[in-house]
Design a protein around this motif. Structure first.
Motif, PDB file in Angstrom:
ATOM      1  N   SER A   1       0.832  -1.208   0.000  1.00  0.00           N
ATOM      2  CA  SER A   1       0.000   0.000   0.000  1.00  0.00           C
ATOM      3  C   SER A   1       0.866   1.257   0.000  1.00  0.00           C
ATOM      4  O   SER A   1       0.432   2.307  -0.465  1.00  0.00           O
ATOM      5  N   LYS A   2       2.075   1.150   0.508  1.00  0.00           N
ATOM      6  CA  LYS A   2       3.009   2.278   0.581  1.00  0.00           C
ATOM      7  C   LYS A   2       4.416   1.773   0.256  1.00  0.00           C
ATOM      8  O   LYS A   2       4.755   0.632   0.522  1.00  0.00           O
TER       9      LYS A   2
ATOM     10  N   ILE B   1       8.575   2.780   0.710  1.00  0.00           N
ATOM     11  CA  ILE B   1       9.643   3.588   1.305  1.00  0.00           C
ATOM     12  C   ILE B   1      10.917   3.240   0.545  1.00  0.00           C
ATOM     13  O   ILE B   1      11.245   2.065   0.393  1.00  0.00           O
TER      14      ILE B   1
ATOM     15  N   TYR C   1       2.947   3.321  -7.608  1.00  0.00           N
ATOM     16  CA  TYR C   1       2.742   3.094  -6.171  1.00  0.00           C
ATOM     17  C   TYR C   1       2.854   4.399  -5.404  1.00  0.00           C
ATOM     18  O   TYR C   1       3.419   5.372  -5.890  1.00  0.00           O
ATOM     19  N   ASP C   2       2.372   4.364  -4.189  1.00  0.00           N
ATOM     20  CA  ASP C   2       2.397   5.521  -3.308  1.00  0.00           C
ATOM     21  C   ASP C   2       3.726   5.543  -2.543  1.00  0.00           C
ATOM     22  O   ASP C   2       3.881   4.845  -1.537  1.00  0.00           O
TER      23      ASP C   2
ATOM     24  N   VAL D   1       5.976   7.036  -0.010  1.00  0.00           N
ATOM     25  CA  VAL D   1       5.734   7.898   1.144  1.00  0.00           C
ATOM     26  C   VAL D   1       7.022   8.270   1.883  1.00  0.00           C
ATOM     27  O   VAL D   1       6.982   9.066   2.823  1.00  0.00           O
TER      28      VAL D   1
END
Length: 168
Positions: A71-72, A74, A125-126, A128
């Motif tokens: 979902s996130k 890095i 994708y997100d 973050v």
């Protein structure tokens, strides 16, 4: 490696929720692949995308992400994945040993390759978080040492260079 719960116990204790090895993809490693086969990392069976895997396109990384459906995202961007022949602000690119290191260190990724890869990931994708590490600007370090010993700017009697700290 701290984020995986590996390393100095005092620092690892500060990581409230370590990542699982299956949540991490090492991308662009050039001279650290052997380190991944050392204890305790070899037991983690880490996934890797080499510089050759990402040179032409981002498909290997995107397929890996698609298989996990995060979902996130890095990104921990160690600048030492960059080819030291293109980007020299790396510890390994010390001017005193640069020519020798160019011959010893495998070719890394180009800046354009990394830009494309990170853009492709961010489009799908997100993202973050983006941390950038392993920067060592030799020219700035050497300029600092020079300026500290010039008239009006520093101590003209100073003979030694300012030390730099590096933890291996």
């Amino acid at each position: 490696m701290l984020m995986l719960g590996v390393g100095d116990k005092e620092f690892v204790a500060e990581v409230p929720r370590p990542f699982k090895p299956e949540q991490v993809l090492f991308v662009g490693l050039n001279d650290m692949i052997e380190a991944l086969n050392s204890k305790p990392l070899q037991d983690m069976n880490m996934d890797i995308a080499t510089p050759d895997d990402i040179k032409e396109d981002s498909s290997k990384v995107l397929r890996w992400l698609d298989s996990r459906k995060p979902s996130k995202i890095i990104v921990h961007f160690d600048l030492d994945v960059l080819d030291l022949r293109e980007f020299r602000s790396l510890l390994v690119a010390n001017p005193a040993t640069y020519e020798k290191m160019k011959e010893q260190v495998p070719t890394g990724s180009s800046m354009e390759t990394i830009i494309r890869l990170l853009q492709d990931v961010a489009k799908a994708y997100d993202v973050v978080g983006l941390g950038i590490t392993e920067h060592f600007p030799w020219d700035a370090y050497n300029l600092q040492n020079m300026l500290q010993r010039l008239p009006l700017l520093g101590d003209i009697n100073k003979k030694d260079k300012a030390p730099y700290n590096w933890i291996f």
